[in-house]
Design a protein around this motif. Structure first.
Motif, PDB file in Angstrom:
ATOM      1  N   UNK A 159      16.045  36.751  62.245  1.00 45.59           N
ATOM      2  CA  UNK A 159      16.866  37.871  62.708  1.00 45.59           C
ATOM      3  C   UNK A 159      16.162  38.646  63.821  1.00 45.59           C
ATOM      4  N   UNK A 160      14.840  38.687  63.791  1.00 47.78           N
ATOM      5  CA  UNK A 160      14.106  39.431  64.825  1.00 47.78           C
ATOM      6  C   UNK A 160      14.132  38.696  66.168  1.00 47.78           C
ATOM      7  N   UNK A 161      14.218  37.358  66.141  1.00 47.50           N
ATOM      8  CA  UNK A 161      14.413  36.620  67.390  1.00 47.50           C
ATOM      9  C   UNK A 161      15.777  36.970  67.992  1.00 47.50           C
ATOM     10  N   UNK A 162      16.795  37.021  67.141  1.00 53.33           N
ATOM     11  CA  UNK A 162      18.133  37.361  67.632  1.00 53.33           C
ATOM     12  C   UNK A 162      18.132  38.732  68.298  1.00 53.33           C
ATOM     13  N   UNK A 163      17.352  39.659  67.742  1.00 51.54           N
ATOM     14  CA  UNK A 163      17.291  41.007  68.321  1.00 51.54           C
ATOM     15  C   UNK A 163      16.507  41.033  69.619  1.00 51.54           C
ATOM     16  N   UNK A 164      15.345  40.364  69.670  1.00 54.15           N
ATOM     17  CA  UNK A 164      14.552  40.479  70.891  1.00 54.15           C
ATOM     18  C   UNK A 164      15.150  39.674  72.043  1.00 54.15           C
ATOM     19  N   UNK A 165      16.083  38.760  71.730  1.00 57.98           N
ATOM     20  CA  UNK A 165      16.789  38.035  72.785  1.00 57.98           C
ATOM     21  C   UNK A 165      18.100  38.707  73.160  1.00 57.98           C
ATOM     22  N   UNK A 166      18.396  39.856  72.554  1.00 60.99           N
ATOM     23  CA  UNK A 166      19.571  40.618  72.914  1.00 60.99           C
ATOM     24  C   UNK A 166      20.873  40.082  72.356  1.00 60.99           C
ATOM     25  N   UNK A 167      20.793  39.147  71.413  1.00 58.72           N
ATOM     26  CA  UNK A 167      22.019  38.621  70.810  1.00 58.72           C
ATOM     27  C   UNK A 167      22.614  39.619  69.828  1.00 58.72           C
ATOM     28  N   UNK A 168      21.747  40.394  69.199  1.00 54.97           N
ATOM     29  CA  UNK A 168      22.160  41.572  68.445  1.00 54.97           C
ATOM     30  C   UNK A 168      21.234  42.702  68.893  1.00 54.97           C
ATOM     31  N   UNK A 169      21.580  43.932  68.564  1.00 54.99           N
ATOM     32  CA  UNK A 169      20.783  45.054  69.030  1.00 54.99           C
ATOM     33  C   UNK A 169      19.729  45.489  68.024  1.00 54.99           C
TER      34      UNK A 169
END
Length: 227
Positions: A159-169
């Protein structure tokens, strides 16, 4: 030998008796409720959280693994070892919302699909948190029930990859923490970049640091270690 010393030896593997495995029966944790964060550029973030989930399941607690972004690749089989192991383990379940490739890696995968699946993962995490909030987590749970019936530990892998790639905030991740029931152990993993926005919100933060990795010498993912 004093009774205290005898008890210490008895409960210490190798110092008093050889531990024997016990049948897994539904139980409730006495000290769950923390937020854990596992990040870094080293191998082992998912491995560590899976190991912890297995340990919790071994005590009879209900555990669920929700994976963001962890899709397939030409070097990884469709069915990974951890999925087979989880299927054989009472009280632990998993679901995967990734698809082929990785966001931003120019591997031919559809970037819009990565975005959509990350958002779907976020919504699914919210549903599982709401279900846990409606459940008495101080009591044993049915180990064969669907995760919608509540879990004691929820692992949000990558989930933290999704956040740091801007896919979620980042605010979306913080919102998950806001929605966490007091007795739920929430585990977040992923990201090579430090999730500093979680520093004041997490109870445990571990940086899995790379010193050396065989991929640098051309070693592809290996069955039984990477998948």
């Amino acid at each position: 030998m004093s009774d205290d010393r005898s008890t210490t030896l008895e409960n210490t593997p190798g110092a008093g008796r050889t531990p024997e495995a016990e049948r897994i029966e539904p139980a409730a944790p006495e000290a769950f409720g923390l937020v854990q964060v596992w990040w870094g550029d080293g191998k082992g973030k998912t491995t560590a959280t899976l190991g912890m989930g297995m340990r919790a399941a071994g005590h009879g607690y209900r555990v669920h693994l929700l994976q963001f972004m962890k899709g397939g690749a030409s070097s990884v089989d469709a069915v990974r070892g951890e999925y087979n192991a989880i299927e054989a383990l009472p009280g632990m379940s998993y679901e995967n919302l990734g698809h082929y490739g990785w966001h931003g890696m120019a591997d031919g995968s559809d970037e819009a699909d990565h975005q959509a699946e990350a958002e779907a993962g976020l919504e699914r995490a919210r549903e599982l948190l709401a279900a846990a909030d409606d459940t008495d987590l101080s009591a044993p749970l049915d180990l064969a029930a669907e995760p919608e019936a509540g879990v004691h530990m929820l692992i949000l892998d990558e989930v933290l990859y999704a956040a740091d790639r801007g896919l979620i905030g980042e605010d979306d991740v913080l919102g998950l923490l806001d929605a966490k029931p007091d007795d739920l152990e929430l585990v977040l993993s992923g990201s090579h970049d430090e999730p500093s926005y979680l520093e004041d919100r997490a109870d445990l933060i571990t940086n899995v640091r790379k010193v050396k990795h065989p991929i640098e010498d051309g070693q592809r993912a290996r069955q039984g270690t990477e998948y």
